[in-house]
Design an enzyme around this catalytic site. Structure first.
Site, short mmCIF file in Angstrom:
data_model
loop_
_atom_site.label_atom_id
_atom_site.label_comp_id
_atom_site.label_asym_id
_atom_site.label_seq_id
_atom_site.Cartn_x
_atom_site.Cartn_y
_atom_site.Cartn_z
N TYR A 1 35.80 35.08 28.55
CA TYR A 1 37.22 34.77 28.30
C TYR A 1 37.55 33.35 28.76
CZ TYR A 1 42.27 34.75 29.25
OH TYR A 1 43.61 34.42 29.33
N LYS B 1 38.71 30.24 26.39
CA LYS B 1 40.01 29.58 26.62
C LYS B 1 39.83 28.08 26.90
CE LYS B 1 43.47 32.54 26.34
NZ LYS B 1 44.75 32.29 25.67
N THR C 1 44.91 28.86 30.63
CA THR C 1 44.89 29.78 31.78
C THR C 1 44.17 29.23 33.01
OG1 THR C 1 43.86 31.84 32.54
CG2 THR C 1 42.90 30.86 30.59
N GLU D 1 42.18 30.89 34.61
CA GLU D 1 40.79 31.39 34.56
C GLU D 1 39.82 30.26 34.23
OE1 GLU D 1 38.60 34.34 34.49
OE2 GLU D 1 40.09 34.86 35.98
P1 NAP Z 1 48.82 40.43 26.23
O1 NAP Z 1 49.95 41.24 26.78
O2 NAP Z 1 47.44 40.98 26.28
O3 NAP Z 1 49.19 40.11 24.69
C1 NAP Z 1 48.24 39.61 23.81
C2 NAP Z 1 48.84 39.52 22.43
O4 NAP Z 1 47.89 38.96 21.51
C3 NAP Z 1 49.28 40.88 21.81
O5 NAP Z 1 50.49 40.69 21.13
C4 NAP Z 1 48.16 41.17 20.82
O6 NAP Z 1 48.56 41.99 19.75
C5 NAP Z 1 47.89 39.76 20.31
N1 NAP Z 1 46.59 39.61 19.64
C6 NAP Z 1 45.37 39.90 20.12
N2 NAP Z 1 44.42 39.60 19.21
C7 NAP Z 1 45.06 39.11 18.12
C8 NAP Z 1 44.62 38.62 16.87
N3 NAP Z 1 43.33 38.58 16.54
N4 NAP Z 1 45.55 38.16 15.98
C9 NAP Z 1 46.87 38.21 16.31
N5 NAP Z 1 47.35 38.68 17.48
C10 NAP Z 1 46.46 39.12 18.37
O7 NAP Z 1 48.78 38.99 26.92
P2 NAP Z 1 49.88 38.22 27.80
O8 NAP Z 1 49.71 38.60 29.22
O9 NAP Z 1 51.20 38.34 27.14
O10 NAP Z 1 49.35 36.72 27.69
C11 NAP Z 1 49.78 35.87 26.63
C12 NAP Z 1 48.79 34.71 26.49
O11 NAP Z 1 48.75 33.97 27.71
C13 NAP Z 1 47.36 35.13 26.21
O12 NAP Z 1 46.79 34.14 25.38
C14 NAP Z 1 46.69 35.09 27.58
O13 NAP Z 1 45.30 34.87 27.44
C15 NAP Z 1 47.42 33.91 28.20
N6 NAP Z 1 47.55 33.92 29.65
C16 NAP Z 1 48.09 35.02 30.27
C17 NAP Z 1 48.27 34.98 31.65
C18 NAP Z 1 48.88 36.15 32.37
O14 NAP Z 1 48.74 36.22 33.60
N7 NAP Z 1 49.58 37.06 31.69
C19 NAP Z 1 47.91 33.84 32.38
C20 NAP Z 1 47.39 32.74 31.69
C21 NAP Z 1 47.23 32.79 30.32
P3 NAP Z 1 48.47 43.61 19.82
O15 NAP Z 1 49.71 44.04 20.58
O16 NAP Z 1 48.52 44.01 18.39
O17 NAP Z 1 47.22 43.95 20.51
N1 GDD Z 2 42.09 44.73 36.10
C1 GDD Z 2 41.60 45.09 37.28
N2 GDD Z 2 41.38 46.41 37.53
N3 GDD Z 2 41.35 44.14 38.20
C2 GDD Z 2 40.88 44.54 39.40
C3 GDD Z 2 40.65 45.87 39.72
C4 GDD Z 2 40.90 46.87 38.72
O1 GDD Z 2 40.70 48.07 38.92
N4 GDD Z 2 40.20 45.93 40.99
C5 GDD Z 2 40.16 44.67 41.46
N5 GDD Z 2 40.57 43.82 40.49
C6 GDD Z 2 40.60 42.35 40.61
C7 GDD Z 2 39.82 41.64 39.52
O2 GDD Z 2 38.42 41.67 39.81
C8 GDD Z 2 40.45 40.26 39.63
O3 GDD Z 2 39.84 39.53 40.66
C9 GDD Z 2 41.89 40.55 40.03
O4 GDD Z 2 41.93 41.91 40.45
C10 GDD Z 2 42.91 40.33 38.91
O5 GDD Z 2 42.47 41.03 37.76
P1 GDD Z 2 43.42 41.17 36.46
O6 GDD Z 2 44.74 41.71 36.86
O7 GDD Z 2 42.63 41.92 35.45
O8 GDD Z 2 43.70 39.67 36.05
P2 GDD Z 2 42.72 38.40 35.87
O9 GDD Z 2 43.01 37.48 37.01
O10 GDD Z 2 41.32 38.81 35.65
O11 GDD Z 2 43.25 37.78 34.50
C11 GDD Z 2 44.65 37.64 34.24
O12 GDD Z 2 45.09 36.38 34.67
C12 GDD Z 2 44.51 35.26 33.97
C13 GDD Z 2 45.10 33.99 34.59
O13 GDD Z 2 44.44 33.68 35.78
C14 GDD Z 2 44.85 37.85 32.73
O14 GDD Z 2 46.23 37.92 32.47
C15 GDD Z 2 44.26 36.70 31.94
O15 GDD Z 2 44.62 36.84 30.55
C16 GDD Z 2 44.83 35.39 32.49
O16 GDD Z 2 44.30 34.29 31.79
#
Ligand code: NAP
Ligand code: GDD
Length: 324
Positions: free
Chosen positions: A150, A154, A126, A128
């Protein structure tokens, strides 16, 4: 050739889109799912693929369950998407976050090493990990400085993947993905929180939207585009690490404006800034440079932020209307 993939985190946003992509490509898709007391498969149902996935119960904290799933599925590709993925929660549950997001990766790699069947491995790393960034766009050579438990967990997952590639010759790749969103995004993340609120305000079911730091900047893309990059990484002869991003950065405020304007509402009439929603340490700006993924994988983002936000608002309006 019969191809099979095991996806951890298949019930999450990315897992659902990746499963759809792989099924479309003719893969046999196995979903590694944690046992929960209530239903977690709504995303797979929304995509109409629930009945096409073969589910295997397991948990990333339990290495024996990963080993069993790899054996039972005979997967040739393992996509490790499972994680405690909400940054804010990682300050409340830092140990759990490390168990799953750091050691869980090691457990996958150990299972692959032990089985020794040449399974290719994708690790969901990520942006992050960049955390406290200086001014330039982030790429594969940018220094890491994670800002949350987190991000720190990661970063371990990232390095142990690199290490097992270098130590044991595993085909193991890190996708360093910047934020990616969709109508299947969890409601706790800011984009979906906003689009859901916009739909509710428009339909008279809510009046205000409470947010924290709206000056934070993110490089937001569409999850459906990003899962293609994951697949492409595992199709390369050599494993490697790639930044996946749009190359555009916008503030949370910009994103909100697009959402409110799409339905003819004024953001300032509804926005409340709530200091409780600020994080102990913030990632102020993320801005990726996907040049390597473009050059080596032939990957391109197809969806810009305005189209993405409108797609999410429209989906939430349909959902809220169907609630009655
Ligand atoms: P998400 O919607 O939060 O999905 C997370 C998944 O992990 C869910 O299926 C959850 O299962 C499963 N999980 C959590 N703990 C587990 C455990 N102990 N054993 C087995 N499964 C478990 O996340 P996402 O947005 O799809 O992201 C997918 C991956 O990419 C994550 O690793 C995240 O950190 C990474 N990532 C995401 C972003 C982004 O912007 N979306 C960016 C960079 C990296 P349940 O449904 O049962 O809770
Ligand atoms: N969630 C949330 N809720 N975020 C807020 C809010 C609120 O009410 N108000 C402001 N924010 C700001 C957070 O402080 C952050 O700077 C930004 O919005 C994005 O927050 P999120 O959408 O929660 O995402 P993230 O950037 O912290 O993390 C996501 O992206 C990562 C990749 O850069 C997640 O998907 C992570 O799993 C992923 O790794």
């Amino acid at each position: 050739m019969n191809r099979s993939a095991l996806i951890t985190g298949i019930t999450g946003q990315d897992g659902a889109y990746l499963a759809q992509l792989l099924l479309d490509k003719g893969y046999e898709v196995f979903g590694f799912v944690a046992r929960r007391s209530s239903d977690t498969r709504w995303r797979l149902r929304e995509l109409g693929i629930d009945s096409h996935v073969k589910f295997i119960y397991g948990d990333l904290v339990d290495e024996s369950s990963i080993m069993r799933a790899l054996k039972a599925s005979r997967a040739t590709e393992l996509y490790n998407l499972a994680a405690q993925s909400f940054v804010a929660t990682s300050w409340d549950q830092p140990v759990l976050t490390a168990e799953v997001d750091a050691l869980g990766v090691l457990k996958c790699l150990e299972a692959i090493r032990e089985l020794d069947t040449g399974v290719r491995f994708y690790q969901a790393s990520t942006s992050e990990m960049f955390g406290l960034v200086r001014n330039q766009q982030q790429d594969e050579s940018t220094v890491f400085h994670p800002r949350s438990p987190y991000g720190v967990a990661k970063l371990y997952g990232y390095w142990i993947t690199v290490n097992y590639r270098e130590s044991f010759g595993l085909h193991a790749s890190n996708g360093i993905l910047f934020n990616h969103e969709s109508p299947l995004r969890g409601l706790e993340f800011v984009t979906r929180k906003v689009t859901d609120a916009v739909a509710r305000i428009k339909l008279g079911k809510q009046t205000e939207l409470r947010l924290g730091n709206i000056d934070a900047r993110r490089d937001w893309g569409f999850a459906g585009d990003y899962v293609e990059a994951m697949w492409l990484m595992l199709q390369q002869d050599k494993s490697d690490d790639y930044v996946v991003a749009t190359g555009e950065t916008n503030t949370v405020r910009d994103m909100c404006r697009i959402a409110f304007e799409h339905v003819g509402l004024n953001l300032e009439d509804h926005l409340v800034i709530d200091s409780k929603l600020f994080r102990p340490a913030e990632v102020d700006i993320l801005h990726g440079n996907p040049a390597k993924a473009k050059a080596c994988l032939g990957w391109q983002p197809k969806t810009g932020l305005p189209d993405l936000v409108r797609m999410m608002v429209d989906a939430d309006i349909r959902r809220v209307k169907s609630e009655g």
